[in-house]
Scaffold this motif. Structure first.
Motif, PDB file in Angstrom:
ATOM      1  N   ILE A  74     -61.228  58.515  -5.624  1.00 26.64           N
ATOM      2  CA  ILE A  74     -60.615  59.559  -6.442  1.00 26.64           C
ATOM      3  C   ILE A  74     -59.167  59.186  -6.746  1.00 26.64           C
ATOM      4  O   ILE A  74     -58.390  58.880  -5.835  1.00 26.64           O
ATOM      5  N   ILE A  75     -58.825  59.169  -8.015  1.00 26.99           N
ATOM      6  CA  ILE A  75     -57.441  58.946  -8.434  1.00 26.99           C
ATOM      7  C   ILE A  75     -56.860  60.294  -8.858  1.00 26.99           C
ATOM      8  O   ILE A  75     -57.317  60.884  -9.840  1.00 26.99           O
ATOM      9  N   SER A  98     -49.329  58.150 -10.546  1.00 27.39           N
ATOM     10  CA  SER A  98     -48.501  58.561 -11.683  1.00 27.39           C
ATOM     11  C   SER A  98     -48.258  57.366 -12.577  1.00 27.39           C
ATOM     12  O   SER A  98     -47.729  56.342 -12.129  1.00 27.39           O
ATOM     13  N   SER A  99     -48.636  57.495 -13.837  1.00 25.03           N
ATOM     14  CA  SER A  99     -48.364  56.411 -14.793  1.00 25.03           C
ATOM     15  C   SER A  99     -46.877  56.371 -15.141  1.00 25.03           C
ATOM     16  O   SER A  99     -46.385  55.365 -15.645  1.00 25.03           O
ATOM     17  N   THR A 100     -46.157  57.460 -14.845  1.00 28.51           N
ATOM     18  CA  THR A 100     -44.714  57.522 -15.123  1.00 28.51           C
ATOM     19  C   THR A 100     -43.908  56.851 -14.018  1.00 28.51           C
ATOM     20  O   THR A 100     -43.082  55.971 -14.274  1.00 28.51           O
ATOM     21  N   SER A 101     -44.154  57.263 -12.776  1.00 27.46           N
ATOM     22  CA  SER A 101     -43.391  56.715 -11.647  1.00 27.46           C
ATOM     23  C   SER A 101     -44.023  55.447 -11.084  1.00 27.46           C
ATOM     24  O   SER A 101     -43.423  54.754 -10.275  1.00 27.46           O
ATOM     25  N   LYS A 116     -56.374  59.116 -18.462  1.00 27.83           N
ATOM     26  CA  LYS A 116     -57.097  57.858 -18.196  1.00 27.83           C
ATOM     27  C   LYS A 116     -56.489  56.677 -18.934  1.00 27.83           C
ATOM     28  O   LYS A 116     -56.288  55.600 -18.361  1.00 27.83           O
ATOM     29  N   SER A 117     -56.182  56.861 -20.212  1.00 29.40           N
ATOM     30  CA  SER A 117     -55.587  55.769 -20.991  1.00 29.40           C
ATOM     31  C   SER A 117     -54.211  55.398 -20.444  1.00 29.40           C
ATOM     32  O   SER A 117     -53.865  54.217 -20.350  1.00 29.40           O
ATOM     33  N   SER A 118     -53.439  56.393 -20.061  1.00 30.39           N
ATOM     34  CA  SER A 118     -52.109  56.129 -19.489  1.00 30.39           C
ATOM     35  C   SER A 118     -52.227  55.356 -18.185  1.00 30.39           C
ATOM     36  O   SER A 118     -51.440  54.446 -17.903  1.00 30.39           O
ATOM     37  N   LEU A 119     -53.228  55.700 -17.373  1.00 31.44           N
ATOM     38  CA  LEU A 119     -53.453  54.985 -16.116  1.00 31.44           C
ATOM     39  C   LEU A 119     -53.795  53.520 -16.372  1.00 31.44           C
ATOM     40  O   LEU A 119     -53.234  52.624 -15.743  1.00 31.44           O
ATOM     41  N   ASN A 152     -72.821  40.902 -18.044  1.00 34.17           N
ATOM     42  CA  ASN A 152     -71.572  40.228 -17.689  1.00 34.17           C
ATOM     43  C   ASN A 152     -71.721  39.409 -16.414  1.00 34.17           C
ATOM     44  O   ASN A 152     -72.572  39.699 -15.564  1.00 34.17           O
ATOM     45  N   SER A 153     -70.861  38.425 -16.281  1.00 30.78           N
ATOM     46  CA  SER A 153     -70.855  37.614 -15.066  1.00 30.78           C
ATOM     47  C   SER A 153     -69.650  37.919 -14.188  1.00 30.78           C
ATOM     48  O   SER A 153     -69.552  37.409 -13.075  1.00 30.78           O
ATOM     49  N   LEU A 154     -68.736  38.758 -14.694  1.00 32.02           N
ATOM     50  CA  LEU A 154     -67.552  39.134 -13.922  1.00 32.02           C
ATOM     51  C   LEU A 154     -67.748  40.533 -13.338  1.00 32.02           C
ATOM     52  O   LEU A 154     -68.438  41.358 -13.922  1.00 32.02           O
ATOM     53  N   PRO A 155     -67.138  40.810 -12.171  1.00 31.33           N
ATOM     54  CA  PRO A 155     -67.240  42.156 -11.604  1.00 31.33           C
ATOM     55  C   PRO A 155     -66.591  43.189 -12.516  1.00 31.33           C
ATOM     56  O   PRO A 155     -65.654  42.878 -13.259  1.00 31.33           O
ATOM     57  N   GLU A 156     -67.093  44.414 -12.436  1.00 33.82           N
ATOM     58  CA  GLU A 156     -66.589  45.504 -13.270  1.00 33.82           C
ATOM     59  C   GLU A 156     -66.111  46.656 -12.393  1.00 33.82           C
ATOM     60  O   GLU A 156     -66.734  46.964 -11.369  1.00 33.82           O
ATOM     61  N   ILE A 157     -65.010  47.265 -12.801  1.00 32.61           N
ATOM     62  CA  ILE A 157     -64.597  48.528 -12.200  1.00 32.61           C
ATOM     63  C   ILE A 157     -64.508  49.548 -13.328  1.00 32.61           C
ATOM     64  O   ILE A 157     -64.038  49.234 -14.417  1.00 32.61           O
ATOM     65  N   ALA A 158     -65.023  50.742 -13.078  1.00 34.91           N
ATOM     66  CA  ALA A 158     -65.110  51.749 -14.140  1.00 34.91           C
ATOM     67  C   ALA A 158     -64.165  52.908 -13.854  1.00 34.91           C
ATOM     68  O   ALA A 158     -63.934  53.270 -12.699  1.00 34.91           O
ATOM     69  N   PHE A 159     -63.639  53.483 -14.935  1.00 35.22           N
ATOM     70  CA  PHE A 159     -62.740  54.631 -14.846  1.00 35.22           C
ATOM     71  C   PHE A 159     -63.393  55.812 -15.559  1.00 35.22           C
ATOM     72  O   PHE A 159     -63.675  55.743 -16.752  1.00 35.22           O
ATOM     73  N   ALA A 160     -63.618  56.887 -14.814  1.00 33.66           N
ATOM     74  CA  ALA A 160     -64.219  58.092 -15.371  1.00 33.66           C
ATOM     75  C   ALA A 160     -63.259  59.259 -15.166  1.00 33.66           C
ATOM     76  O   ALA A 160     -62.492  59.283 -14.210  1.00 33.66           O
TER      77      ALA A 160
END
Length: 199
Positions: A139-140, A175-178, A36-39, A21-29
Motif C-alpha cells: 500500500i502506497i 509524497s511526490s512533493t517532498s 498515480k501519475s505524480s508518483l 515480456n521478458s522483464l519483470p513488471e511492477i504495477a500501480f493501481a
C-alpha cells in the motif's frame, strides 16, 4: 535504484493483446485522483512522463514504462471516478483484470490510497481483488505532505483497519512533493531486479 533511461514502450487499450515480456513488471493501481501519475513521475525523476491532469480518470489505457531496460513500471487505469459511465468503468475493470490474470512477469502490485482519507469502498474492493488474484499488494499512502508528521501514524492505522489488512501488510507513506517514500519504493524495484538475476 538509479534511473538512467525511461521509455514509454507500450500503450494498451481495451482490445489490445497483453504483451509477452521478458522483464519483470511492477504495477500501480489506484483511484483516479490519488496521484498515480505524480508518483510515477517522482519515482522516475521526470516532470511529465506520466501525464498528470486536473481531470481525474484521464488514464484510460495500460501504460508500460521500460526503466533502465531492467524492469517495467505498469500504470493501470484509475478506478472509481464518478463522472465516468458505468460501461466505461466496467471496461477499465476488465482491462485491469485481464492484465492481472495474464501477465507472467508481474512481480508486485502497488495499491495507492490517499493517506488523508479512510479507504473508500472502491479501494477496499480493489485491495480484495488484488489479493484474490494471488498478490499481496504493497500500500502506497499518497499525499503524506498534506498531513503533519504527528498525524501520519494515525492515518496509516486507519488505512490498515479500513482494508482489514494484516500487520504484515506494508504501508509506505509517500509524497511526490517532498519525495518521502521514493527510496523505499525504488528499493522494492532493486529487490525484484536482483531476484530475477538469481533465478
Amino acid at each position: 535504484m538509479k534511473i538512467k533511461n525511461v521509455e514509454l514502450e507500450l500503450v494498451l487499450g481495451p482490445t489490445s493483446k497483453m504483451p509477452s515480456n521478458s522483464l519483470p513488471e511492477i504495477a500501480f493501481a489506484g483511484k483516479s485522483n490519488v496521484g498515480k501519475s505524480s508518483l510515477i513521475n517522482a519515482l522516475l525523476n521526470r516532470k511529465s512522463l506520466a501525464r498528470t491532469s486536473s481531470q481525474p480518470g484521464k488514464t484510460q489505457t495500460i501504460n508500460f514504462y521500460n526503466v533502465n531496460k531492467e524492469i517495467y513500471f505498469v500504470d493501470l487505469p484509475g478506478y472509481g471516478y464518478a463522472k465516468v459511465s458505468e460501461s466505461e468503468k466496467k471496461r477499465w475493470g476488465v482491462m485491469i483484470e485481464n492484465y492481472l490474470n495474464s501477465s507472467e512477469m508481474l512481480r508486485i502490485v502497488f495499491l495507492l490510497i490517499d493517506i488523508r482519507h479512510k479507504p473508500s469502498a472502491n479501494d477496499i474492493k480493489m485491495y480484495e481483488w488484488i489479493k484474490y488474484m494471488g498478490f499481496d499488494p504493497v500500500i502506497i499512502a499518497t499525499k503524506s505532505d498534506k498531513l503533519k508528521r504527528s498525524q501520519i501514524d494515525k492515518h496509516i492505522k486507519e488505512i490498515r483497519v479500513g482494508l482489514e489488512a494484516s500487520k504484515d501488510t506494508i504501508i509506505v507513506p509517500f509524497s511526490s512533493t517532498s519525495k518521502q517514500g521514493v527510496d523505499t519504493v525504488l528499493d522494492f524495484c532493486d529487490q525484484i531486479i536482483e531476484n530475477e538475476c538469481n533465478i
